[in-house]
Each structure stands twice: as C-alpha cells, then as structure tokens.
Design a protein around this motif. Structure first.
Motif, PDB file in Angstrom:
ATOM      1  N   GLY A  47      40.104  35.782 -26.706  1.00 14.08           N
ATOM      2  CA  GLY A  47      40.716  34.973 -26.992  1.00 14.08           C
ATOM      3  C   GLY A  47      41.562  34.348 -26.451  1.00 14.08           C
ATOM      4  N   GLN A  63      39.220  32.517 -21.910  1.00 12.22           N
ATOM      5  CA  GLN A  63      38.485  31.510 -21.732  1.00 12.22           C
ATOM      6  C   GLN A  63      37.515  31.483 -20.159  1.00 12.22           C
ATOM      7  N   ALA A  68      34.172  29.368 -32.941  1.00  8.68           N
ATOM      8  CA  ALA A  68      35.069  30.455 -31.883  1.00  8.68           C
ATOM      9  C   ALA A  68      35.884  30.505 -32.111  1.00  8.68           C
ATOM     10  N   MET A  69      37.111  29.599 -33.599  1.00 10.76           N
ATOM     11  CA  MET A  69      38.249  29.958 -33.915  1.00 10.76           C
ATOM     12  C   MET A  69      37.555  31.009 -35.060  1.00 10.76           C
ATOM     13  N   GLN A  98      37.181  34.795 -33.401  1.00  3.76           N
ATOM     14  CA  GLN A  98      37.915  35.048 -33.374  1.00  3.76           C
ATOM     15  C   GLN A  98      39.732  35.032 -34.205  1.00  3.76           C
ATOM     16  N   VAL A 152      41.847  32.865 -35.296  1.00  2.03           N
ATOM     17  CA  VAL A 152      43.106  32.164 -35.208  1.00  2.03           C
ATOM     18  C   VAL A 152      43.361  31.603 -35.506  1.00  2.03           C
ATOM     19  N   VAL A 174      41.436  28.481 -28.407  1.00  3.22           N
ATOM     20  CA  VAL A 174      41.389  30.192 -29.234  1.00  3.22           C
ATOM     21  C   VAL A 174      42.926  30.156 -28.801  1.00  3.22           C
TER      22      VAL A 174
END
Length: 331
Positions: free
Chosen positions: A98, A101, A124-125, A128, A130, A177
């Motif tokens: 995270g 990148q 992606a979120m 991770q 986040v 992230v």
C-alpha cells in the motif's frame, strides 16, 4: 554515500544486484547470467523526485522492479522507512505494498480489460483495506476528480478511454491506497507529447497535494528535466552519476552523461548543437567489460580504465561520479 541530515530518507538501496540465468550446463545449473543490475546504491528523500535515466537495457526498469520485489533481487538491501523489505515474508510484503505503488509504461496492458474502472479502483482498496466498504464510492469519485476524469468513467471499461485517460486511471489506482512512494516506470513514454505534458503536470500537482515521493524511470531527458529534483544515470547495470538536476544538466562530469545530454534536441533551428557520437555498441550484460564498463566506448579511456573499476565518489557537494578522471575532463 553521504546523506544530508536535514532530510528524511524514505528509500535506501544498498548494493542491489539482479542477475538472470540464461545458460545452463548438463546438470541444469546456470553457468551464465545477465547482470541487469550490478551493485547499485542510492537513496531517495521523502517528497522528492529522483529520476533514473540511461539507454535501453541499462537496468533502470529492472532496478524499479527489484525494489518492488516484482522480481526477487539476487543480492543487496532495500530499506523503506528504515525496514529492509527484502527480509519480509509474503504477507508482510503484501501489507507494505500500500505504501509502494507503481505506474507502468503501457496504461492499457496494466488495466484489466474485463473490469470496469469502478471494479479496478474498488479492488485496490479492498485488498489493502484502506477504505471501509460504505465509503469506497465516495473515495472513487474523489480519485477521479484528482486525476481529471468525470464520474461517469466508473461504469466504463479501459478500452473506452484514450491512452492519456487510461494513464490517469492508472494514477488514480495508485493513489487509491494512499501510497508514500510511487515508481513511475516510463509512465509517459507511450503518450503523445501534448498528453505527456498534461500527465507530468498532474503528477507534480498530486505530489505537492499528497506529499508523494517519486522514483521516475525514463529515457527522455527532456521529460526528466521537467519533473526531477535529482537525476541518476545508469550504464550497463551500474550507476555512473548522481546529482541535483540543475547541476547534472549544466555541468555533467561523466563522459556518458555528457553524450546523453548532447542528444537532447534544441527547439530553435538556428542554434547549432554539437552531438557527441559514441563509438561501438553497448557491450553484453552477460559478459561486461572489465574495469570501467564504459571504457569500450569512452573517448577518454586510459589503460587504468580497462583494469580498475571506478567507485562512485563525491566530486563536489551532492554530485557523485563513477569515473577515474571525473572533474579533469572537458565536457
């Protein structure tokens, strides 16, 4: 290499090596390697942009991939926030990704063609963790706003966008992230010149807005001059020069750097610029020359260069050069 004590070092690379086996003997054991990255050391300050430049095959992209552990390095140490990431296991590395990148060269190949932009950003979120699930839509709309895309883009697929728009999506995915360091691997080289300028200005804006740190890999010195704080020049897997951008462009100290800079086109047709043409081809990274790796093409090479490998040393403040005669050559 001396590091300024008033700046925080976010990334410290020490003696990084990346060898790829290419030949095997009768027992299927490697007997030859491509020495793509060979004993590379440098540091990256928090909030700065360090660019890596050099000819194709010099090892700049492989250096970025090794730092991210997309390829497992052969040897060396990579400290991120004072933690050697090469010692982390798979789960620990996944959590760290995270903060680390990458923006790839081809914005189409780096996006899943079967996913909408909403699915790409959400994935992606989610991985991770986040952003809580109820707030992800709000976050995705924010990301599109940051990179200059309309909210309707969420329901479209990558093939429905232009190259510049796809690269903006790649940037949004990297930002999703909340990273500290972004490695830009030839991030604008596949784009038209006018679009390149837009993406570069966007990256600089986002860097200031989110206190990002960039490792910018490129072969285009005009692009590097626009975005960099410092520049690192590589040749055949080795670092040959590192300096502040202005210092390197105004006063290059390595013959290879001087030759690269002479190839930058001048927009004024009335200005004549002397081009330095290097003789011969780049040697094979499987069997690199002894001593200084540049000596086979260097116009200033002496016998010492053929047998003794120069060390990267500080010739003047924050200007490091790997050349036996650095500072004594006329550029």
């Amino acid at each position: 290499m001396e590091i300024a004590i008033d700046k925080k070092v976010l990334l410290q690379v020490e003696h990084l090596k990346q060898y790829f086996p290419v030949k095997t003997d009768s027992l299927f054991k490697p007997k030859a390697y491509v020495k793509a990255v060979d004993d590379v050391s440098f540091h990256l300050y928090e909030g700065e942009t360090l660019s890596i430049v050099g000819e194709s095959g010099c090892g700049k992209s492989t250096t970025g991939r090794a730092i991210l552990r997309l390829d497992e390095p052969t040897d060396g140490k990579v400290y991120f926030d004072d933690q050697n990431i090469l010692e982390l296991n798979r789960n620990q590395m996944r959590k760290l990704r995270g903060d680390l990148q990458v923006i790839f060269q081809d914005p189409f190949a780096s996006l899943n063609p079967r996913q909408t932009i909403k699915q790409i950003l959400n994935e992606a979120m989610a991985i991770q963790q986040v952003v809580p699930k109820p707030k992800r839509m709000e976050r995705m709309l924010e990301l599109l706003g940051y990179v200059g895309l309309p909210s309707e883009a969420l329901d479209r697929y990558p093939h429905e966008f232009s190259g510049g728009q796809r690269q903006r999506i790649g940037i949004a995915r990297a930002l999703a992230v909340n990273p500290k360091l972004i490695i830009c691997d030839e991030a604008v080289s596949a784009l038209d010149v006018s679009i390149q300028a837009q993406i570069l200005n966007l990256l600089k804006k986002l860097q200031k807005q989110f206190q990002l740190t960039f490792l910018f890999i490129s072969h285009d010195l005009s692009v590097v001059r626009h975005i960099s704080d410092r520049v690192m020049v590589m040749y055949l897997g080795k670092v040959v020069e590192i300096a502040e951008k202005k210092d390197l462009f105004d006063s290059p100290m390595h013959p290879y750097t001087n030759a690269l800079l002479s190839a930058i086109p001048v927009p004024n047709p009335e200005v004549k610029k002397e081009r330095i043409l290097l003789k011969g081809d780049v040697p094979s990274p499987i069997d690199p020359p002894s001593g200084c790796r540049f000596h086979t093409r260097c116009p200033f090479a002496a016998e010492k260069c053929k047998t003794e490998e120069p060390t990267l040393r500080e010739i003047k403040k924050n200007h490091f050069v790997s050349c036996h005669f650095a500072g004594n050559l006329q550029n």
